[in-house]
Design a protein around this motif. Structure first.
Motif, mmCIF file in Angstrom:
data_model
loop_
_atom_site.group_PDB
_atom_site.id
_atom_site.type_symbol
_atom_site.label_atom_id
_atom_site.label_comp_id
_atom_site.label_asym_id
_atom_site.label_seq_id
_atom_site.Cartn_x
_atom_site.Cartn_y
_atom_site.Cartn_z
ATOM 1 N N CYS A 1 23.209 13.242 -15.432
ATOM 2 C CA CYS A 1 22.490 12.171 -16.029
ATOM 3 C C CYS A 1 22.532 10.998 -15.107
ATOM 4 C CB CYS A 1 23.209 11.718 -17.340
ATOM 5 S SG CYS A 1 23.114 12.957 -18.571
ATOM 6 N N ALA A 2 23.231 11.060 -13.819
ATOM 7 C CA ALA A 2 23.009 9.942 -12.911
ATOM 8 C C ALA A 2 21.853 10.600 -11.860
ATOM 9 C CB ALA A 2 24.375 9.912 -12.201
ATOM 10 N N SER A 3 21.316 11.285 -12.457
ATOM 11 C CA SER A 3 20.221 11.562 -11.439
ATOM 12 C C SER A 3 19.045 10.635 -10.987
ATOM 13 C CB SER A 3 19.210 12.716 -11.863
ATOM 14 O OG SER A 3 19.866 14.067 -11.892
ATOM 15 N N GLY A 4 18.603 9.711 -12.059
ATOM 16 C CA GLY A 4 17.901 8.590 -11.713
ATOM 17 C C GLY A 4 18.478 7.460 -10.821
ATOM 18 N N THR A 5 19.816 7.359 -11.128
ATOM 19 C CA THR A 5 20.358 6.424 -10.405
ATOM 20 C C THR A 5 20.512 6.882 -8.798
ATOM 21 O OG1 THR A 5 21.319 5.355 -12.261
ATOM 22 C CG2 THR A 5 22.369 4.672 -10.273
ATOM 23 N N GLU A 6 20.694 8.105 -8.776
ATOM 24 C CA GLU A 6 20.958 8.826 -7.508
ATOM 25 C C GLU A 6 19.714 8.733 -6.545
ATOM 26 O OE1 GLU A 6 23.476 9.778 -5.876
ATOM 27 O OE2 GLU A 6 24.682 11.025 -6.806
ATOM 28 N N SER A 7 18.826 8.770 -7.285
ATOM 29 C CA SER A 7 17.458 8.672 -6.728
ATOM 30 C C SER A 7 17.278 7.224 -6.010
ATOM 31 C CB SER A 7 16.222 8.870 -7.699
ATOM 32 O OG SER A 7 14.897 8.462 -7.223
ATOM 33 N N PHE A 8 17.596 6.226 -6.959
ATOM 34 C CA PHE A 8 17.685 4.927 -6.608
ATOM 35 C C PHE A 8 18.461 4.546 -5.347
ATOM 36 C CE2 PHE A 8 19.046 0.254 -7.241
ATOM 37 C CZ PHE A 8 17.978 -0.017 -7.327
ATOM 38 N N GLU B 1 0.837 -1.292 0.036
ATOM 39 C CA GLU B 1 0.073 -0.018 -0.045
ATOM 40 C C GLU B 1 0.819 1.352 0.132
ATOM 41 O OE1 GLU B 1 -3.410 -0.236 -0.296
ATOM 42 O OE2 GLU B 1 -3.244 -2.115 -0.296
ATOM 43 N N LYS B 2 0.223 2.096 -0.491
ATOM 44 C CA LYS B 2 1.012 3.607 -0.596
ATOM 45 C C LYS B 2 1.512 3.884 0.697
ATOM 46 C CE LYS B 2 -0.895 7.473 -1.850
ATOM 47 N NZ LYS B 2 -1.550 8.437 -3.037
ATOM 48 N N ASN B 3 0.671 3.746 1.799
ATOM 49 C CA ASN B 3 1.055 4.468 2.990
ATOM 50 C C ASN B 3 2.118 3.614 3.698
ATOM 51 O OD1 ASN B 3 -0.555 2.298 4.084
ATOM 52 N ND2 ASN B 3 -2.150 3.367 4.559
ATOM 53 N N GLN B 4 2.451 2.315 3.227
ATOM 54 C CA GLN B 4 3.611 1.589 3.699
ATOM 55 C C GLN B 4 4.922 2.517 3.355
ATOM 56 O OE1 GLN B 4 1.657 -2.353 2.202
ATOM 57 N NE2 GLN B 4 3.120 -2.746 4.218
ATOM 58 N N ILE B 5 5.184 3.320 2.388
ATOM 59 C CA ILE B 5 6.364 3.909 1.939
ATOM 60 C C ILE B 5 6.642 4.928 2.921
ATOM 61 C CG2 ILE B 5 7.273 5.152 -0.075
ATOM 62 C CD1 ILE B 5 5.296 3.905 -1.831
ATOM 63 N N GLN B 6 7.870 4.801 3.296
ATOM 64 C CA GLN B 6 8.329 5.828 4.575
ATOM 65 C C GLN B 6 9.440 6.676 3.882
ATOM 66 O OE1 GLN B 6 9.495 1.943 5.939
ATOM 67 N NE2 GLN B 6 8.659 2.498 8.017
ATOM 68 N N ALA B 7 9.834 6.638 2.942
ATOM 69 C CA ALA B 7 10.614 7.776 2.331
ATOM 70 C C ALA B 7 10.791 7.678 0.840
ATOM 71 C CB ALA B 7 12.010 7.707 2.719
ATOM 72 N N ALA B 8 10.794 8.911 0.114
ATOM 73 C CA ALA B 8 11.072 8.706 -1.353
ATOM 74 C C ALA B 8 12.146 9.725 -1.847
ATOM 75 C CB ALA B 8 9.767 9.023 -1.896
ATOM 76 N N TRP B 9 12.494 9.496 -2.846
ATOM 77 C CA TRP B 9 13.483 10.179 -3.601
ATOM 78 C C TRP B 9 13.024 10.609 -4.986
ATOM 79 C CZ3 TRP B 9 14.760 7.669 0.505
ATOM 80 C CH2 TRP B 9 15.763 8.155 1.424
ATOM 81 N N ILE B 10 13.374 11.598 -5.456
ATOM 82 C CA ILE B 10 13.026 11.798 -7.017
ATOM 83 C C ILE B 10 14.147 12.585 -7.618
ATOM 84 C CG2 ILE B 10 11.886 14.187 -6.358
ATOM 85 C CD1 ILE B 10 10.120 13.494 -9.187
ATOM 86 N N GLY B 11 14.290 11.956 -8.820
ATOM 87 C CA GLY B 11 15.420 12.474 -9.750
ATOM 88 C C GLY B 11 15.051 13.303 -10.774
ATOM 89 N N VAL B 12 15.467 14.575 -10.884
ATOM 90 C CA VAL B 12 15.188 15.384 -11.879
ATOM 91 C C VAL B 12 16.119 16.434 -12.207
ATOM 92 C CG1 VAL B 12 13.987 16.667 -10.687
ATOM 93 C CG2 VAL B 12 13.424 16.799 -13.035
ATOM 94 N N CYS B 13 16.461 16.358 -13.585
ATOM 95 C CA CYS B 13 17.917 17.298 -13.692
ATOM 96 C C CYS B 13 17.331 18.641 -14.100
ATOM 97 C CB CYS B 13 18.589 16.593 -14.850
ATOM 98 S SG CYS B 13 20.105 17.644 -15.252
ATOM 99 N N PHE B 14 16.724 19.112 -15.001
ATOM 100 C CA PHE B 14 16.429 20.399 -15.464
ATOM 101 C C PHE B 14 15.132 20.991 -14.520
ATOM 102 C CE2 PHE B 14 18.971 19.231 -19.153
ATOM 103 C CZ PHE B 14 19.899 20.157 -19.245
ATOM 104 N N ASP B 15 15.346 21.309 -13.412
ATOM 105 C CA ASP B 15 14.172 21.592 -12.506
ATOM 106 C C ASP B 15 13.451 22.716 -13.198
ATOM 107 O OD1 ASP B 15 16.854 22.254 -11.261
ATOM 108 O OD2 ASP B 15 15.509 23.885 -10.529
ATOM 109 N N GLU B 16 14.038 23.559 -13.760
ATOM 110 C CA GLU B 16 13.537 24.836 -14.379
ATOM 111 C C GLU B 16 12.392 24.690 -15.148
ATOM 112 O OE1 GLU B 16 16.843 24.144 -14.547
ATOM 113 O OE2 GLU B 16 17.830 25.541 -13.486
ATOM 114 N N ILE B 17 12.557 23.533 -16.196
ATOM 115 C CA ILE B 17 11.443 23.183 -17.128
ATOM 116 C C ILE B 17 10.755 22.033 -16.792
ATOM 117 C CG2 ILE B 17 12.781 24.097 -19.013
ATOM 118 C CD1 ILE B 17 13.055 21.221 -19.785
ATOM 119 N N ASN B 18 10.818 21.420 -15.420
ATOM 120 C CA ASN B 18 10.322 20.180 -15.101
ATOM 121 C C ASN B 18 9.090 20.379 -13.787
ATOM 122 O OD1 ASN B 18 10.937 17.586 -16.746
ATOM 123 N ND2 ASN B 18 12.905 18.764 -16.254
#
Lengths: 401, 485
Positions: free
Chosen positions: A88-95, A45-62
């Protein structure tokens, strides 16, 4: 003594959107699309997730600064959500954030998200980045783009091994042909047409010696993963589940650009791959790695990376490539899903998209692209420029293997 | 003894044949056919008066200690900043001392170059200054299909004045100052506005230059018999010769006005012609140097025995000899921003220049000064707080290290067609320097097809950005691949 990440964290579920020109979907829409697949796969269930990370590079346009957009899009239950950016490692950094949170024992379930909306800028290619260089670099850095940055590597490589640039271009062409053949089989890929070497070689010049078909696509997309401990994965009834075998990052410290460098290899990838193999217990990567998703932002990047991953010998990548060693039918298939070449490179999502293919292959869910009995899958990102970059490498496999 | 201690010049590499302009524009203004002969020097798209001044100054200062310069005068009518000392930019690019140095712009008149030279020589003579560098430079934009477009060329020249090791001794000066307006450029205007040529020729050049030279002779007691060479600008070649005739200057004594192979370089021109004359001067030769514009300055120098011991790095003649024909008139007009071509959305990016960062990093950015680690000896650019050598990595043990004058070679490169540029492809790459160090830099003055890994490069100071919205011009160093032609 640190024992590394091997087998400490299991991937419970993954999701990935169709990549492409998603003109009518916002980053939030894409995040939800990937998340819904992922959480259904994970079976929690979603409420079992305790922490999250999001990788995004060009935050200005995203999604702008902070991780609020991800928390809002998924209506996360007021938990820790952190935005990470490392080119470009942002996704792996999130992981990595999610994996380390579980490995530390701080969380039972953690979520890694990655998204990028590249098609909201009104022109082709990656967004212009002069204002992202910082106040000093923006006053002296050359008038550089991503293809130009990597194109230089082709001239350096040709010079180092005494090759005519056309010989290097031929091997580069095969890199793209192979990826397009794989992408054609993948319903989630953006570009799904096979191409010939002649088409690649005849494509219009972008940055010498890279032609258009030496460059990856430009797309929108999102991908995500939910991770937990092997014990919890078992308790949830998961069998033959996938665990993280290695997760490494290496950043340039200036030597390539300022001090000493042959201009024909990635210092960071060479180091990160060595560390990753040690962490995963892999002695002979050419024999033991079953498949790879590497950072083929440009064909030359993939070519050189084959050597830095210690799979092709120095100077021998063109031969291995031409021999079909990295084709889907070869010894170490590379870009089985079509790679950045066919998926495009929504930066924050790419690292997770690569892991998604390795995950599907290891679980036997890769459909037309399914490889026979893959054991270890490797993913690799390279952000920045050949002489100044961020490299990430992940290796995944079955628990206990 | 007070006089010139070094000289140099700079003429940009490209030459535009006047016939090319005629072929493209005579349909609009056939009169230009009358002056269709010869060619003019054309600054590259990334050059301006300041960057050319820096190039001329380095040409002059080769082998000279730039740390000893205590005055830096820049003369030009095409300075990029109305309020920011343009001479200060040149001084930074030359990595001159800041303490004890006066820098000043001389502007608003084509004789500003000779006036700056007078001010320099007077300062040294008075004992207030020891070594004053005067650089004159102009890059004048002209409307298409005008006589100005036919006559004007781009270039710069530099003279170093001092009281030691003089190669041409100062022998006196004379000036006329009068408000004779042959042309003008009003505040905020882009182009020169000129009066009828016949009047400019006959009542301007033809009267004021002879009056000033005669005035000089009267003041000093010299006569034309004492003079070996006479230098004065006048882009009307017929008038240039008729002035000589009136003054009794025989053909060999008259310095070529460079109309045929360079064009009139404006404020720089008297100094450009003079620098060319010094390249040929023999010990004992007296040279008259006159500048024209709202009057006339006349200066006289006598070459000493040392004249033969000095050579500029390349000199005016060297620059004139190494040229590339520029055969695309439309491209010339684009380089001068006379036509509008789309750069695309990618080309709209216009980050503001942080003046605080520029001040902190002025040596690094303007002077191309890096560090050499005093522990391990490694030269490095850009300067960072910790040594880059992995075996050293000492923090804070550095001395300044000038990369600007170091020869280097190409390590890797590309020609980028995606990057917004008015001269695509944007060529850039990694270069390494003799003695150590490497840098990732733009290339300029090159033909993409001639660039190869391993070929030699020299660094040159160029305009890097022009912020149209705020009016700021940014400069940095670029690599020039050294290929023949």
């Amino acid at each position: 003594m640190a024992s590394g990440i091997r087998d400490k964290v299991a991937i419970l579920g993954m999701g990935c959107t169709k990549f492409g020109e998603r003109w009518n979907e916002s980053p939030e829409d894409l995040l939800l699309e990937a998340f819904q697949e992922c959480i259904a796969d994970a079976g929690i269930e979603k409420n079992q997730i305790q922490a999250a990370w999001i990788g995004v590079c060009f935050d200005e346009i995203n999604i702008g600064k902070s991780a609020l957009a991800a928390s809002l899009a998924l209506r996360l239950p007021n938990i820790a959500v952190t935005r990470v950016e490392n080119f470009c490692a942002s996704g792996t950094e999130s992981f990595r954030g999610a994996v380390y949170a579980v490995a530390s024992g701080a969380c039972d379930f953690a979520l890694a998200l990655g998204v990028e909306k590249l098609k909201d800028i009104g022109y082709g290619g990656l967004p212009e980045f002069s204002s992202a260089l910082g106040v000093t670099n923006s006053q002296w850095f050359p008038n550089m783009t991503a293809p130009g940055g990597f194109a230089m590597l082709a001239t350096g490589y040709a010079a180092k091994y005494g090759l005519d640039i056309q010989e290097v271009k031929k091997a580069m062409a095969h890199v793209s042909v192979k990826s397009h053949a794989n992408g054609a089989l993948n319903p989630k890929a953006h570009l799904r047409r096979a191409v010939t070497e002649e088409q690649v070689l005849m494509s219009p010049m972008i940055a010498f010696p890279l032609g258009l078909f030496d460059c990856c696509g430009v797309s929108d997309g999102a991908a995500c993963a939910i991770v937990t401990t092997p014990e919890i994965a078992k308790s949830l009834g998961k069998k033959d589940f996938i665990t993280v075998k290695a997760l490494q990052l290496a950043l340039s410290n200036g030597t390539e650009m300022v001090y000493e460098w042959d201009g024909a290899h990635f210092v960071t990838t060479t180091k990160a791959s060595t560390a990753a193999y040690a962490e995963a217990g892999i002695k002979n990567p050419r024999e033991e790695i079953s498949m790879m998703e590497v950072h083929d932002c440009f064909s030359i990047t993939e070519l050189v990376t084959m050597e830095d991953l210690h799979i092709s010998e120095r100077g021998k990548a063109p031969k291995d490539i031409m021999d079909g060693f990295y084709d889907r039918s070869g010894k170490v298939p590379c870009q089985v899903d079509g790679g950045l070449k066919c998926f495009g490179h929504p930066i924050g999502a790419s690292g997770l998209r690569m892991l998604y293919e390795m995950y599907l292959q290891l679980l036997g869910r890769a459909g037309d692209r399914q490889l026979k009995n893959p054991r270890f899958g490797l993913t690799h990102n390279l952000g920045g420029f050949p002489m100044l970059n961020v490299c990430s490498i992940a290796i995944v496999g079955r628990y206990g293997d | 003894m007070v006089g010139i201690t070094a000289y140099g010049g700079y003429i940009p590499r490209y030459r535009v044949s006047r016939m090319l302009i005629v072929q493209n524009m005579a349909w609009y203004f056939p009169v230009i056919m009358a002056v269709a002969g010869g060619e003019k020097a054309m600054a590259n798209w990334d050059e301006d008066a300041v960057s050319m001044a820096v190039a001329a100054a380095y040409d002059c200062m080769a082998g000279k200690d730039r740390k000893k310069v205590d005055g830096m005068y820049l003369a030009s009518t095409t300075l990029p900043f109305a309020d920011r000392l343009n001479a200060g930019i040149v001084a930074s690019a030359l990595n001159l001392q800041e303490q004890g140095v006066v820098a000043a712009d001389f502007s608003a008149c084509l004789k500003a170059g000779t006036t700056a030279a007078m001010a320099a020589v007077e300062a040294v003579k008075a004992g207030e200054k020891e070594s004053v560098l005067v650089v004159a430079s102009d890059q004048r934009r002209t409307k298409m299909a005008t006589m100005f477009e036919m006559f004007y060329g781009d270039g710069a020249a530099a003279l170093l004045f001092g009281n030691k090791d003089v190669i041409a001794e100062f022998k006196g000066s004379y000036s006329i100052s009068c408000d004779f307006v042959d042309h003008y450029k009003g505040f905020g205007k882009e182009f020169d506005y000129g009066w009828e040529e016949r009047w400019v020729r006959d009542e301007g050049y033809g009267k004021i230059i002879p009056e000033a030279i005669k005035g000089f002779f009267k003041k000093t007691g010299m006569s034309m018999g004492d003079i070996a060479k006479v230098v004065y600008p006048c882009y009307f070649t017929g008038t240039h010769k008729s002035i000589a005739k009136e003054l009794g200057i025989d053909g060999a004594k008259l310095q070529d006005n460079l109309h045929g192979n360079c064009g009139d370089t404006g404020t720089a021109h008297p100094l450009v012609m003079f620098a060319a004359a010094l390249e040929d001067a023999q010990p004992g030769d007296r040279i008259l140097l006159a500048g024209f514009g709202q009057g006339c300055d006349v200066l006289c120098f006598e070459a000493t025995d040392r004249i033969k011991k000095f050579k500029p790095a390349k000199g005016i003649k060297g620059h004139l000899a190494s040229k590339v024909d520029f055969t695309n008139y439309l491209k010339f007009t684009k380089f001068r921003d006379l036509i509008t071509a789309d750069l695309g959305i990618r080309g709209e990016a216009n980050p503001n220049t942080s003046l605080t960062a520029l001040w902190r990093k002025r040596k690094m950015i303007m002077g191309f000064v890096g560090y050499r680690c005093t522990k391990c000896g490694t030269p490095q650019y850009p300067p960072m707080p910790m040594c880059v050598n992995p075996q050293c990595q000492e923090a804070g043990h550095f001395e300044d290290y000038e990369f600007a004058v170091k020869p280097g070679k190409v390590e890797m490169f590309t020609g980028d067609l995606l990057s917004p540029s008015v001269d695509p492809p944007a060529v850039y790459g990694v270069v390494s320097f003799e003695g150590g160090g490497r840098a990732l830099v733009d290339f300029t003055d090159c033909d993409m097809n001639q660039v190869k890994v391993g070929i030699p490069i020299r660094m040159t100071f160029r305009r890097r950005s022009r912020d149209q919205m705020r009016g700021f011009t940014g400069y940095f160093w670029k690599a020039v691949p050294q290929v023949a032609g």
